[in-house]
Design a protein around this motif. Structure first.
Motif, short mmCIF file in Angstrom:
data_model
loop_
_atom_site.label_atom_id
_atom_site.label_comp_id
_atom_site.label_asym_id
_atom_site.label_seq_id
_atom_site.Cartn_x
_atom_site.Cartn_y
_atom_site.Cartn_z
N GLN A 103 0.85 -1.18 0.00
CA GLN A 103 0.00 0.00 0.00
C GLN A 103 0.89 1.24 0.00
O GLN A 103 1.62 1.49 0.95
N VAL A 104 0.85 1.98 -1.09
CA VAL A 104 1.63 3.20 -1.22
C VAL A 104 0.84 4.34 -0.57
O VAL A 104 -0.32 4.57 -0.89
N ARG A 106 0.38 8.02 -0.55
CA ARG A 106 0.69 9.12 -1.48
C ARG A 106 1.26 10.37 -0.81
O ARG A 106 1.93 11.17 -1.46
N HIS A 107 0.97 10.55 0.47
CA HIS A 107 1.43 11.76 1.18
C HIS A 107 2.42 11.40 2.28
O HIS A 107 2.51 12.09 3.30
N ASP A 108 3.17 10.35 2.05
CA ASP A 108 4.15 9.87 3.03
C ASP A 108 5.36 10.80 3.05
O ASP A 108 5.98 11.03 2.01
N ASN A 112 9.62 8.30 0.55
CA ASN A 112 9.15 8.93 -0.67
C ASN A 112 8.18 7.98 -1.40
O ASN A 112 8.51 6.82 -1.63
N PRO A 113 6.98 8.45 -1.74
CA PRO A 113 6.03 7.59 -2.44
C PRO A 113 6.56 7.02 -3.76
O PRO A 113 6.21 5.89 -4.14
N GLU A 114 7.43 7.75 -4.44
CA GLU A 114 8.04 7.20 -5.66
C GLU A 114 8.92 6.01 -5.33
O GLU A 114 8.96 5.03 -6.07
N GLN A 116 8.42 4.05 -2.79
CA GLN A 116 7.48 2.99 -2.46
C GLN A 116 6.96 2.31 -3.73
O GLN A 116 6.88 1.07 -3.79
N ARG A 117 6.62 3.10 -4.72
CA ARG A 117 6.12 2.53 -5.98
C ARG A 117 7.20 1.65 -6.63
O ARG A 117 6.91 0.59 -7.15
N GLU A 129 -3.05 2.28 -3.59
CA GLU A 129 -2.59 3.60 -3.16
C GLU A 129 -3.67 4.24 -2.31
O GLU A 129 -4.86 4.03 -2.53
N ASP A 131 -4.57 8.05 -0.11
CA ASP A 131 -4.22 9.43 0.23
C ASP A 131 -3.99 9.50 1.73
O ASP A 131 -4.91 9.72 2.50
#
Length: 189
Positions: A103-104, A106-108, A112-114, A116-117, A129, A131
């Protein structure tokens, strides 16, 4: 600037990479700015200090969407991370044998969410994902449908692996990886 992480010879594409290796190609998170070392070595660690998140910026860094009073408790009770853990190489990549869900957030501001992806894609995870900050399962506890949509399919696949002997030989029986920023890594089974 984000470097190309698709080259196969780079260390972050290997299962023996470190946390630093995997996150290096991406913009630093706020955590890189707000982590504070202890003045002593971490007990039981390979060497070096423990890291804590600066109390004044804890909520912004770790749980920006959690209620203020809860964030204050979390900040006061935070468990440190041994700095040495960031540079330790993984000895085995469970995600190569165990189905995983990631589970990414997005506002981590902690990871960094990138990054995580990238990690989720590298693991071949089923990706969801949300928010949210780093603590999605805490700050979004009031959204059971979101949690169930993510967790229940993972549990069903885990049960199927346990019931299917050929699949059980390929991976530990009824184990799956459920990865979310606030859960870090848990094996369910």
């Amino acid at each position: 600037m984000v470097r190309d992480v698709t080259e196969h010879h780079t260390p972050w594409n290997q299962s023996s990479s470190t946390t630093i290796d995997v996150q290096q190609p991406f913009a630093p998170s706020l955590l890189a700015e707000t982590a504070r070392p202890t003045p002593y070595d971490a007990p039981g660690a390979a060497g070096g200090p423990d890291l804590y998140i600066n109390a004044e910026r804890f909520r912004e860094t770790f749980c920006a969407d959690a209620p203020v009073d809860l964030a204050q408790i979390m900040g006061a009770a935070q468990r440190p991370l041994a700095a040495a853990a960031l540079a330790e190489k993984a000895t085995e990549a469970g995600w190569k044998q165990i189905p995983s869900w990631y589970q990414v957030a997005r506002h981590d501001n902690a990871i960094n969410p990138e990054a995580q992806r990238f990690m989720a894609k590298r693991m071949g995870s089923t990706i969801d994902e949300i928010d949210s900050s780093h603590t999605a399962f805490i700050s979004h506890f009031h959204q059971p449908r979101q949690r169930h949509r993510f967790v229940v399919p993972a549990a069903v696949i885990g049960q199927r692996c346990a019931a299917n002997p050929p699949a059980a030989q390929a991976r530990p029986p009824h184990q799956i990886a459920l990865i979310a920023p606030d859960l870090e890594f848990r094996t369910l089974g």
